[in-house]
Design an enzyme around this catalytic site. Structure first.
Site, short mmCIF file in Angstrom:
data_model
loop_
_atom_site.label_atom_id
_atom_site.label_comp_id
_atom_site.label_asym_id
_atom_site.label_seq_id
_atom_site.Cartn_x
_atom_site.Cartn_y
_atom_site.Cartn_z
N CYS A 115 11.00 -29.19 -31.48
CA CYS A 115 12.00 -28.12 -31.56
C CYS A 115 11.94 -27.16 -30.39
CB CYS A 115 11.86 -27.38 -32.88
SG CYS A 115 12.14 -28.47 -34.27
N HIS A 257 15.85 -20.94 -32.28
CA HIS A 257 15.88 -22.28 -32.89
C HIS A 257 16.30 -22.12 -34.35
CE1 HIS A 257 14.90 -26.21 -34.17
NE2 HIS A 257 13.84 -25.85 -34.87
N ASN A 287 19.06 -28.25 -38.91
CA ASN A 287 18.10 -28.24 -37.80
C ASN A 287 18.33 -29.47 -36.93
OD1 ASN A 287 15.90 -28.30 -36.12
ND2 ASN A 287 14.37 -28.01 -37.74
O1 UT7 Z 1 11.98 -27.01 -36.81
C1 UT7 Z 1 10.62 -27.28 -36.74
C2 UT7 Z 1 9.79 -26.39 -37.56
N1 UT7 Z 1 10.13 -26.47 -38.94
C3 UT7 Z 1 10.28 -25.36 -39.64
O2 UT7 Z 1 10.21 -24.28 -39.07
C4 UT7 Z 1 10.47 -25.48 -41.12
C5 UT7 Z 1 9.51 -24.60 -41.85
N2 UT7 Z 1 9.53 -24.72 -43.29
C6 UT7 Z 1 10.60 -24.40 -44.06
O3 UT7 Z 1 11.65 -24.09 -43.57
C7 UT7 Z 1 10.40 -24.34 -45.55
O4 UT7 Z 1 9.04 -24.42 -45.86
C8 UT7 Z 1 11.17 -25.46 -46.32
C9 UT7 Z 1 12.66 -25.16 -46.29
C10 UT7 Z 1 10.88 -26.81 -45.70
C11 UT7 Z 1 10.71 -25.45 -47.78
O5 UT7 Z 1 10.94 -24.18 -48.35
P1 UT7 Z 1 9.78 -23.45 -49.20
O6 UT7 Z 1 10.33 -22.19 -49.70
O7 UT7 Z 1 8.57 -23.40 -48.31
O8 UT7 Z 1 9.61 -24.45 -50.40
P2 UT7 Z 1 8.32 -25.26 -50.86
O9 UT7 Z 1 8.09 -26.40 -49.93
O10 UT7 Z 1 7.20 -24.32 -51.14
O11 UT7 Z 1 8.85 -25.79 -52.24
C12 UT7 Z 1 9.15 -24.91 -53.31
C13 UT7 Z 1 9.67 -25.74 -54.46
C14 UT7 Z 1 8.77 -26.93 -54.79
O12 UT7 Z 1 8.81 -27.12 -56.18
P3 UT7 Z 1 7.60 -26.61 -57.09
O13 UT7 Z 1 6.37 -27.29 -56.58
O14 UT7 Z 1 7.56 -25.12 -56.90
O15 UT7 Z 1 8.01 -27.03 -58.47
C15 UT7 Z 1 9.47 -28.08 -54.11
O16 UT7 Z 1 9.20 -29.32 -54.72
O17 UT7 Z 1 10.95 -26.29 -54.10
C16 UT7 Z 1 10.92 -27.72 -54.28
N3 UT7 Z 1 11.80 -28.32 -53.28
C17 UT7 Z 1 13.10 -28.52 -53.51
N4 UT7 Z 1 13.87 -28.26 -54.57
C18 UT7 Z 1 15.18 -28.58 -54.47
C19 UT7 Z 1 11.48 -28.74 -52.05
N5 UT7 Z 1 12.58 -29.25 -51.45
C20 UT7 Z 1 13.59 -29.12 -52.34
C21 UT7 Z 1 14.96 -29.43 -52.31
N6 UT7 Z 1 15.71 -29.15 -53.39
N7 UT7 Z 1 15.55 -30.00 -51.23
#
Ligand code: UT7
Length: 336
Positions: A115, A257, A287
């Site tokens: 990225c 980004h 992204n």
């Molecule tokens: O570009 C390169 C660098 N990349 C980034 O900068 C991305 C950085 N990370 C992020 O943007 C975020 O961490 C994500 C968008 C990828 C994830 O968001 P989050 O708020 O960190 O969610 P999480 O991974 O902690 O997941 C929270 C909950 C989980 O469920 P439980 O364990 O709390 O029951 C996940 O399983 O959300 C669930 N979850 C989803 N639910 C519905 C994860 N993905 C999804 C989804 N739809 N697509």
């Protein structure tokens, strides 16, 4: 002799026609439009047609640039392409683009910094302009993330889109008052465990097993990457502003980004920027990895948000980890 600065004198962008919406994804994996919007800011993303890949998108971005600011491709000296989704390992995407656009006098190469790739490529190209060796350099940021996204895994498939952007760098003889005037690029390879694609390289060459184990898809430990992205992107932007005796108030537009709206919001808060100082288009593209910043630049210009003399700040964070920021004083566009 006056100091030479590299100026962005032309630019173009491309996004494939096909649009994949959050409601489309609701039918493919266990997700909701509400979750994607609130956790990421994404509403839809563009996805390549069958047979379309990174070089073709880049050639289309160049065609868009040609419409805006015509240039004879044979005048191009160098092509630098930031991508982690090249059409193939070799030849380089730069070679495919060189052939596709008829840049007969150019040499070129690809840069892999995920990225942050466009920032790395822009800084490399800037060195060739400042040392006087080359006069016209195309810098592409292009990625076909749909080619490495697992559309059965909700953790990652909702995040990414496909796209390409290009800028033309030229030298300005104005004693260094315009152009790319400072940058900071960083890397911390300890981040290798949190965002990667394992399969297909020399460590895990493609086999039936690597395919069965889904090793040719992007893997991300989202929460960890999120934490690093927020702190590193904000810190590097502040460091760059401080060492140039600038504050958020001096920035006409911040083009970050586009990985997650919440990451961008955190950086914006830290720099005390107003919403009108920030380019945000993650809702329409998702992204696109190396392409987010050049696409954002073109849209900022089209919306009348960048004018001669303005200070523009780019900032990115990505796999590696890699991150960085670039400061530009806008000026010296080619005549359309
Ligand atoms: O570009 C390169 C660098 N990349 C980034 O900068 C991305 C950085 N990370 C992020 O943007 C975020 O961490 C994500 C968008 C990828 C994830 O968001 P989050 O708020 O960190 O969610 P999480 O991974 O902690 O997941 C929270 C909950 C989980 O469920 P439980 O364990 O709390 O029951 C996940 O399983 O959300 C669930 N979850 C989803 N639910 C519905 C994860 N993905 C999804 C989804 N739809 N697509």
């Amino acid at each position: 002799m006056s100091k030479k600065r590299a100026v962005i004198s032309a630019f173009g962008k491309y996004a494939p026609k096909r649009v994949l919406t959050n409601s489309d994804l609701e039918k493919m994996v266990d997700t909701t439009d509400a979750w994607i919007r609130t956790r990421t800011g994404i509403v839809e993303r563009h996805i390549v047609a069958e047979g379309e890949a990174t070089s073709q998108m880049s050639i289309q971005a160049f065609a868009d640039m040609q419409k805006r600011f015509p240039i004879d491709p044979e005048e191009i000296d160098l092509i630098v392409v930031a991508t982690v989704t090249p059409d193939m390992f070799f030849p380089s995407t730069a070679a495919l683009i060189q052939n596709g656009i008829g840049a007969k006098s150019a040499f070129g190469f690809d840069v892999s910094a995920a990225c942050s790739g466009f920032l790395y490529a822009l800084v490399i190209a800037t060195q060739f302009i400042e040392n006087g060796q080359y006069k016209k350099i195309l810098v592409f940021g292009a990625d076909t993330m749909s080619s490495i996204a697992d559309y059965t895994n909700r953790d990652t498939c909702v995040l990414f889109g496909d796209g390409a952007g290009v800028v033309l760098l030229e030298a300005a003889d104005d004693n260094g008052t315009s152009g790319i005037f400072d940058h900071i690029l960083k890397m911390d390879g300890a981040g290798k465990d949190f965002l990667y694609m394992l399969g297909g390289g020399s460590l895990h060459p493609a086999t039936h097993e690597t395919v069965d184990q889904k090793m040719h898809y992007v893997y991300q430990e989202g929460k960890t990457v999120f934490k690093f992205a927020v702190s590193r992107m904000a810190a590097v932007s502040e460091e760059l502003l401080n060492r140039n005796s600038l504050t958020g108030k001096d920035i006409a537009i911040f083009i970050p980004h586009q990985a997650n709206k919440r990451i961008i919001d955190a950086c914006v808060d830290r720099m005390n920027l107003k919403p009108e100082q920030v380019l945000l288009n993650i809702d329409r593209y998702g992204n696109t990895t190396s392409a987010t910043i050049p696409i954002g630049l073109v849209e900022s210009y089209d919306d009348g948000r960048i004018k001669e003399g303005d200070i523009v700040l780019f900032s990115a964070f990505g796999a590696g980890f890699t991150w960085g920021s670039i400061l530009i004083r806008w000026g010296h566009l080619r005549h359309a």
